[in-house]
Design a protein around this motif. Structure first.
Motif, mmCIF file in Angstrom:
data_model
loop_
_atom_site.group_PDB
_atom_site.id
_atom_site.type_symbol
_atom_site.label_atom_id
_atom_site.label_comp_id
_atom_site.label_asym_id
_atom_site.label_seq_id
_atom_site.Cartn_x
_atom_site.Cartn_y
_atom_site.Cartn_z
ATOM 1 N N TRP A 47 0.839 -1.201 0.000
ATOM 2 C CA TRP A 47 0.000 0.000 0.000
ATOM 3 C C TRP A 47 0.870 1.246 0.000
ATOM 4 C CZ3 TRP A 47 -0.576 4.274 3.084
ATOM 5 C CH2 TRP A 47 -1.726 5.025 2.916
ATOM 6 N N LYS A 48 0.502 2.205 -0.838
ATOM 7 C CA LYS A 48 1.231 3.472 -0.885
ATOM 8 C C LYS A 48 0.238 4.624 -0.866
ATOM 9 C CE LYS A 48 5.259 1.830 -3.506
ATOM 10 N NZ LYS A 48 6.045 1.968 -4.765
ATOM 11 N N SER A 49 0.580 5.653 -0.121
ATOM 12 C CA SER A 49 -0.235 6.857 -0.112
ATOM 13 C C SER A 49 -0.064 7.584 -1.446
ATOM 14 C CB SER A 49 0.197 7.764 1.046
ATOM 15 O OG SER A 49 -0.535 8.967 1.022
ATOM 16 N N ILE A 50 -1.148 8.135 -1.966
ATOM 17 C CA ILE A 50 -1.084 8.862 -3.239
ATOM 18 C C ILE A 50 -0.894 10.343 -2.965
ATOM 19 C CG2 ILE A 50 -2.275 9.387 -5.394
ATOM 20 C CD1 ILE A 50 -3.899 6.846 -5.022
ATOM 21 N N ASP A 51 0.142 10.894 -3.541
ATOM 22 C CA ASP A 51 0.411 12.324 -3.398
ATOM 23 C C ASP A 51 -0.186 13.042 -4.603
ATOM 24 O OD1 ASP A 51 1.353 14.809 -2.725
ATOM 25 O OD2 ASP A 51 3.400 14.446 -3.443
ATOM 26 N N TYR A 52 -1.310 13.695 -4.390
ATOM 27 C CA TYR A 52 -1.996 14.379 -5.501
ATOM 28 C C TYR A 52 -1.392 15.765 -5.704
ATOM 29 C CZ TYR A 52 -5.538 10.724 -5.749
ATOM 30 O OH TYR A 52 -6.193 9.519 -5.920
ATOM 31 N N ASP A 53 -0.505 15.855 -6.708
ATOM 32 C CA ASP A 53 0.025 17.162 -7.084
ATOM 33 C C ASP A 53 -0.948 17.820 -8.058
ATOM 34 O OD1 ASP A 53 0.372 15.797 -9.470
ATOM 35 O OD2 ASP A 53 2.540 15.577 -9.236
ATOM 36 N N GLU A 54 -0.538 18.895 -8.686
ATOM 37 C CA GLU A 54 -1.451 19.638 -9.561
ATOM 38 C C GLU A 54 -1.935 18.777 -10.725
ATOM 39 O OE1 GLU A 54 -1.594 23.797 -12.203
ATOM 40 O OE2 GLU A 54 0.158 23.320 -10.966
ATOM 41 N N TYR A 55 -1.012 18.041 -11.365
ATOM 42 C CA TYR A 55 -1.405 17.227 -12.521
ATOM 43 C C TYR A 55 -2.258 16.033 -12.101
ATOM 44 C CZ TYR A 55 -1.169 14.214 -16.613
ATOM 45 O OH TYR A 55 -1.515 13.408 -17.673
ATOM 46 N N LYS A 56 -1.851 15.322 -11.054
ATOM 47 C CA LYS A 56 -2.615 14.156 -10.605
ATOM 48 C C LYS A 56 -4.011 14.542 -10.141
ATOM 49 C CE LYS A 56 1.187 11.098 -9.226
ATOM 50 N NZ LYS A 56 1.868 10.475 -8.074
ATOM 51 N N SER A 57 -4.150 15.748 -9.606
ATOM 52 C CA SER A 57 -5.477 16.220 -9.196
ATOM 53 C C SER A 57 -6.390 16.365 -10.405
ATOM 54 C CB SER A 57 -5.363 17.559 -8.456
ATOM 55 O OG SER A 57 -4.615 17.426 -7.270
ATOM 56 N N LYS A 58 -5.827 16.831 -11.507
ATOM 57 C CA LYS A 58 -6.614 16.976 -12.745
ATOM 58 C C LYS A 58 -6.916 15.613 -13.351
ATOM 59 C CE LYS A 58 -5.084 21.661 -13.790
ATOM 60 N NZ LYS A 58 -4.335 22.557 -14.707
ATOM 61 N N VAL A 59 -5.972 14.690 -13.228
ATOM 62 C CA VAL A 59 -6.217 13.320 -13.688
ATOM 63 C C VAL A 59 -7.370 12.706 -12.891
ATOM 64 C CG1 VAL A 59 -5.254 10.984 -13.841
ATOM 65 C CG2 VAL A 59 -3.854 12.962 -14.498
#
Length: 460
Positions: free
Chosen positions: A155-167
């Motif tokens: 299990w890994k925590s997801i780090d939502y940066d600007e691009y991943k947030s849009k994804v």
């Protein structure tokens, strides 16, 4: 039960089973069933059974046109093909995600793998020299690392940066919005007087809870949104401003934070955690968060996850925790708790024994980038909890927890019942009456059946 299923399977595969024998066995099985279903006297038979009061009819959900235009504006500077590809990968990853393994379980499983490796090579390191022992330890460590990667979920925590947030916006906003609209629609049906003025949204992401609440109730004046990703908060804020950072928010009552409010006295009419609990690293962390959310609601607590086994288990953990706390002597506030939906009871979930999730479907339309719009179905698990004791006159109709099987002259329903059990009932016109039979045939997965169940053996 196994015999009946084999007969039905043979019948579906057109195996040459004589119809007379099939019907006789079916009648015998139906007569031996221990559960009787009788139409609730509050339901009048002069209505169309296709519109009986247990049906939660809900059309395919599409995002509002204004929201679609805003999302298209927010994503216009992104490479569409890459964004679509990454959104598909993220959607698949989130759907296959498991809850993190607890540290004690991890240690136990690693210990078992270490024993397996030592058993397979059969070498006693005490008989080796220092150099040979060092080499053996390196070989075993490499094997252990390989086996951990193969057999233990990482299990890994997801780090939502600007691009991943849009994804994420493209990957999940349409389906999440559809699920929320369906859950809120059921809450409105069950409690028409409920009109929240304040909302606490934990794991608010791109703001789908805000969108669904605004389209479900019109008197909310405060939206307190919590997400650990500042980029998610910024994106949710931008969407509320119609994609233009210079625009004003719809009202001054929107707040975006990275942490839950610390003030113990703050209460909210509606508290929601949607698709967020699986992102917490440990069971202790989840339960602390759930207790915090429970303490901050003055009305309803709504918890939603994907309809996977992992999502269901996390929700069931939360459900049991709140119900146990409500009946515990450690409950200083002396506030009981009960389940409003989907369960017609506050007993342990019977699905946990089957190792299959208690989930429900909703149809939705994807965001039509470049004019392409698809119809899909999302499965979700949820629980709606309320403070206080379950009302004596509340509906305890059984809920359909699997698709209804409609066959010639009979209908098979799998029902979660108020006795805390899952019952399989075969409805026929001769045994249950035409109206009840047609109610069963008109119902779908997730609906309630307006019947009362009783143990036939107790009536004999």
């Amino acid at each position: 039960m196994g015999t009946l299923r084999r007969i039905l399977l043979c019948h579906r595969k057109n195996v040459k089973v004589k119809q007379v024998i099939y019907l006789e066995i079916l009648k015998k099985f139906a007569s031996e069933t221990k559960v009787k279903a009788v139409l609730d006297e509050r339901v009048k038979e002069d209505i169309n059974p296709k519109h009986h009061p247990g049906i939660f009819k809900f059309p395919s959900v599409a995002l509002p046109k204004k929201l679609i235009n805003t999302i298209s504006s927010v994503l216009k500077d992104q490479p569409i093909k890459t964004l679509v590809k990454d959104a598909k990968m993220l959607r698949q990853y989130l759907h296959s995600r498991h809850a993190p393994i607890e540290s004690l379980e991890m240690k136990a499983r690693v210990s078992e793998l270490e024993k397996q490796i030592r058993s397979e090579d059969g070498i006693d390191e005490n008989l080796l020299g220092e150099e040979e022992r060092s080499h053996l330890m390196e070989v075993r460590a490499a094997k252990l690392k390989s086996l951990i990667g193969q057999r233990i979920y990482c299990w890994k925590s997801i780090d939502y940066d600007e691009y991943k947030s849009k994804v994420y916006l493209l990957a999940r906003s349409a389906s999440n919005y559809a699920v929320l609209m369906k859950v809120f629609n059921e809450l409105k049906i069950k409690d028409p007087t409920f009109s929240p003025k304040t909302l606490l949204d934990f794991g608010s992401g791109v703001g789908t809870v805000i969108w669904a609440v605004r389209n479900s109730w019109d008197k909310v004046i405060e939206y307190f949104c919590v997400d650990k990703s500042s980029h998610m908060n910024d994106l949710a804020d931008l969407i509320l401003r119609d994609g233009n950072i210079n625009n004003e928010l719809p009202s001054p009552g929107y707040f975006f934070r990275q942490f839950l409010p610390s003030a113990q006295t703050l209460k909210y009419d509606l508290v929601v955690s949607a698709f967020s609990l699986v992102d917490l690293p440990t069971s202790q962390n989840r339960l602390q968060t759930i207790m915090n959310l429970w303490n901050k609601t003055s009305g309803y607590l709504v918890l939603i996850e994907d309809g996977t086994l992992a999502g269901y288990k996390v929700l069931n953990e939360a459900r049991d925790f709140i119900l146990e706390f409500g009946s515990s002597s450690k409950n200083i506030a002396n506030v009981a708790a009960h389940v409003v939906a989907p369960c017609p009871h506050d007993l342990p979930c019977p699905k946990i024994k089957t190792k299959k999730p208690c989930s429900f479907p909703v149809k939705y339309l994807t965001i039509p980038l470049e004019g392409r719009e698809e119809s899909r179905t999302a499965l979700y698990s949820y629980v709606v909890l309320k403070k206080g004791v379950r009302s004596e006159d509340s509906l305890d109709w059984p809920r359909l927890v699997q698709p209804v099987l409609t066959r010639s002259k009979h209908t098979i329903c799998r029902l979660c019942c108020s006795n805390g059990q899952i019952e399989e009932i075969i409805f026929t016109s001769s045994k249950h009456g035409k109206f009840t039979y047609h109610c069963a045939r008109a119902s779908h997965w997730g609906d309630l059946l307006p019947v009362k169940l009783s143990d036939s053996t107790s009536e004999e």
